[in-house]
Scaffold this motif. Sequence first.
Motif, mmCIF file in Angstrom:
data_model
loop_
_atom_site.group_PDB
_atom_site.id
_atom_site.type_symbol
_atom_site.label_atom_id
_atom_site.label_comp_id
_atom_site.label_asym_id
_atom_site.label_seq_id
_atom_site.Cartn_x
_atom_site.Cartn_y
_atom_site.Cartn_z
ATOM 1 N N VAL A 283 81.438 72.600 -10.184
ATOM 2 C CA VAL A 283 80.316 72.432 -11.108
ATOM 3 C C VAL A 283 80.646 73.274 -12.341
ATOM 4 N N LEU A 284 81.128 72.619 -13.394
ATOM 5 C CA LEU A 284 81.640 73.367 -14.541
ATOM 6 C C LEU A 284 80.548 74.145 -15.261
ATOM 7 N N GLU A 285 79.305 73.672 -15.208
ATOM 8 C CA GLU A 285 78.215 74.437 -15.818
ATOM 9 C C GLU A 285 78.105 75.819 -15.162
ATOM 10 N N ASP A 286 78.285 75.856 -13.830
ATOM 11 C CA ASP A 286 78.250 77.146 -13.125
ATOM 12 C C ASP A 286 79.459 78.004 -13.503
ATOM 13 N N GLU A 287 80.625 77.355 -13.636
ATOM 14 C CA GLU A 287 81.835 78.083 -14.018
ATOM 15 C C GLU A 287 81.681 78.684 -15.415
ATOM 16 N N ILE A 288 81.003 77.973 -16.306
ATOM 17 C CA ILE A 288 80.748 78.494 -17.662
ATOM 18 C C ILE A 288 79.857 79.728 -17.575
ATOM 19 N N GLN A 289 78.801 79.638 -16.769
ATOM 20 C CA GLN A 289 77.884 80.771 -16.623
ATOM 21 C C GLN A 289 78.588 82.007 -16.066
ATOM 22 N N GLU A 295 82.900 76.981 -22.747
ATOM 23 C CA GLU A 295 81.879 75.979 -23.047
ATOM 24 C C GLU A 295 82.360 74.979 -24.102
ATOM 25 N N TYR A 298 84.581 72.490 -22.511
ATOM 26 C CA TYR A 298 83.775 71.616 -21.656
ATOM 27 C C TYR A 298 83.196 70.455 -22.465
ATOM 28 N N TYR A 299 82.624 70.760 -23.632
ATOM 29 C CA TYR A 299 82.028 69.699 -24.443
ATOM 30 C C TYR A 299 83.088 68.790 -25.054
ATOM 31 N N ASN A 302 83.986 66.584 -21.919
ATOM 32 C CA ASN A 302 82.882 65.878 -21.277
ATOM 33 C C ASN A 302 82.127 64.988 -22.260
ATOM 34 N N SER A 305 80.780 61.324 -18.844
ATOM 35 C CA SER A 305 80.860 61.915 -17.505
ATOM 36 C C SER A 305 80.623 60.834 -16.450
#
Length: 447
Positions: A283-289, A295, A298-299, A302, A305
């Motif tokens: 879950v890349l959102e979690d990896e970013i956090q 980030e 990621y954008y 992505n 998706s």
Amino acid sequence: MNLSKKRILLVDDDEDLLRLLSMRLTGNGYEVSLAQSGEEALGLLPVIRPQLVITDLRMEGMDGMGLFDAIRKAHSSLPVIILTAHGSIPDAVAATKRGVFTFLTKPLNSRELLREVDKALSLSPGGVGGELGQEWRREIITQSPLMEDLLSKAHLAAASGSSVLILGESGTGKELLARAIHQASARASKPFVAVNCGAIPDSLLESELFGHTKGAFTGADRNYSGLFRSADGGTLFLDEIGDMPLSLQVKLLRVLQEKQVRSIGSAIATNINVRIISATHRVLEDEIQEGNFREDLYYRLNVVSLELPTLAERREDIPLLANHFLQKFTSETGKTVGSFSSEALDVLISASWPGNIRQLGNVVEQAVALSTSHVISSDLINNAIRETPEDIPSFADARRQFEQEYLVQLLKITNGNVSHAARLAKRNRTEFYKLLSRHHIVPTLFK
């Protein structure tokens, strides 16, 4: 059903209009099915697998917008044209904002109808349960509505040329989907190059991607162009992108922004034309956090998706896939195993499959290898499932677990003395601290 024709589902409670529209569309080479209510249309969708739905707005029971909303939930990329004698600009605007392809007012202009039908069908490559024989997706075996919807989206994404991020658990077929997208794109005649970012040591991944010059580092005994240049004009598939180290993420972002790549040891940048498809089970959102993934990268990756369902979410595909693997492994081994018993199929269909399609393939391979009869029994399948690890880790996860256990063992041996542990590991102290930090290991806890 003629799969070579474009399939249209017409929905209207006016029998005369249904007949008239059907004649017009059939006369123009389309295969047309009829429904006299929204409820009937929903029942026909998985049977006739249309590539376009044309529905009246005002009907008894479920109206056209209600039918559209129901279709959108199950088949989000299936285009819908709505017809009405009560049309108005506000209705049309509201409908198109919600995703209706277009809104036509009765009495219909035949040319306008055919023009809009042609436009809508150009966006619908396979429809609900589309043709398995389409070349771009020939390696993907499915009859699952979930997968068909995903493949329709993938076909649209392929035509767009945008970067695609494929999500899904290990073993769900992310590389297979990436290859299908490449085959459906304008780059199909150019190379498709795949690299697993978690399977290559961090120190070598930069060289593998961008290349190096002879003598750039110890062991660089020749020039190497790198995978970006190898994929020029085509597609580069970055599998397990979530495992890429932060230092390399910065360099990848620069390459994507500048569309230029520079080999290690060279001052000369080369222009590249590469489409990026990436994939991860993380879950890349979690990896970013957590600070493990950039980030901005990621954008950049992505833009579109696509998430692959687990095998448990597409159980209707299990018999198809199991028989595919059966044919594959009997062909490879020369054994004369011809089928599964009905009890064996029941076991396959009801199993949990935490390792997804990869695990199913392993189970069938073992059953074929150990079978002594023409039919694979349920006992063989049950034994193979029990002997297959419940959760098959990816190479990256297995390596990460080994590294963590290895580092903990070293620190236990040296009572938390980092210098001593680094010497035993034959790594310099700075690099060893980075390894400890990556695995969130605090050396003072071992003193």
